[in-house]
Design a protein around this motif. Structure first.
Motif, short mmCIF file in Angstrom:
data_model
loop_
_atom_site.label_atom_id
_atom_site.label_comp_id
_atom_site.label_asym_id
_atom_site.label_seq_id
_atom_site.Cartn_x
_atom_site.Cartn_y
_atom_site.Cartn_z
N GLU A 14 1.00 -1.02 -0.01
CA GLU A 14 -0.02 0.11 -0.01
C GLU A 14 1.06 1.48 -0.13
OE1 GLU A 14 -2.91 -0.08 3.25
OE2 GLU A 14 -4.07 -1.61 2.37
N LYS A 90 -7.75 0.88 -2.65
CA LYS A 90 -7.96 0.22 -1.50
C LYS A 90 -9.53 -0.04 -0.97
CE LYS A 90 -6.27 3.66 1.40
NZ LYS A 90 -6.00 4.12 2.60
N GLY A 95 -8.74 -5.38 -4.44
CA GLY A 95 -7.42 -4.71 -4.29
C GLY A 95 -6.54 -4.87 -5.45
N LEU A 127 -2.46 -5.04 -4.91
CA LEU A 127 -2.07 -4.91 -3.61
C LEU A 127 -1.47 -6.10 -2.93
CD1 LEU A 127 -4.60 -2.11 -2.07
CD2 LEU A 127 -2.39 -1.82 -3.14
#
Length: 220
Positions: A14, A90, A95, A127
């Motif tokens: 992230e 997010k 993701g 992510l």
């Protein structure tokens, strides 16, 4: 004009997303810009337009150094788009998503104005998390190698340009270049985002739904 398309898929933590996506967008736009205020034939030249005011930026979250044009307007626009993309990423259930930089040429007809894309750069992001220091190091090595390969692709593609739109007269400049930014004159561009929304689904239900709405497409 047939649009050229390039893409890369990256797995990022992230805290790396905004810096990496911003850095790659800055790299491409540095090579697709000229210095604002130039006049004469420089604006109409094929190849990489010269930018005289730029700096090198070291990312804090990953071993990646990139070049960026010294233009407050361009910096703010890229940072805003990268931050918005990360926020949407997010919120997505999977993701996973992509941010795309698209260059286009504006054509003016008698009754309307149309835009024709001539180059696209897509950065896909998934992510990921790292549970240990070893995993973090392994992730960093892999991500840095993939980023370096993509930067190499960027420079190679730009150095072998044969498809750039040309402004033959001063009146054509606004159809090809963005003249609204302080300190830089890039080719006309837009930045878009796409987020993958579905995590779990029943394929038969989605297929029936697509047929019902008349698309007949399968979502994955």
């Amino acid at each position: 004009m047939n649009a050229r398309s390039f893409d890369v898929e990256l797995k990022l933590r992230e805290e790396e997303v905004v810096e990496v996506t911003s850095g790659l967008l800055h790299t491409i736009l540095f090579l697709r810009s000229s210095a604002a205020g130039e006049s004469g034939s420089t604006v109409f030249t094929r190849g990489t337009p010269p930018v005289t005011k730029f700096s090198y930026v070291d990312c804090r979250t990953i071993d990646f150094t990139h070049v960026q044009v010294e233009s407050p307007d361009l910096k703010n626009r890229i940072h805003r788009e990268a931050t918005l993309f990360f926020t949407q990423l997010k919120r997505g259930q999977r993701g996973r998503g992509s941010i795309t930089l698209e260059f286009y040429e504006r054509s003016e007809g008698l009754l309307s104005t149309s835009c024709e894309t001539w180059e696209m750069w897509r950065i896909g992001v998934t992510l990921t998390t790292c549970g240990s220091l070893f995993e973090k190091r392994r992730h960093s090595q892999k991500a840095c190698a993939e980023i370096a390969d993509f930067v190499s692709l960027i420079t190679t593609a730009v150095n072998f340009d044969t498809h750039l739109p040309l402004a033959y007269t001063p009146e054509h400049v606004g159809r090809i270049y963005d003249t609204s930014l302080r300190g830089v004159q890039p080719y006309l561009f837009k930045i878009t985002h796409r987020i993958d929304c579905f995590r779990h689904y029943n394929p038969s239900v989605l297929t029936d739904l697509c047929k019902w709405i008349g698309k007949g497409a399968f979502l994955d």
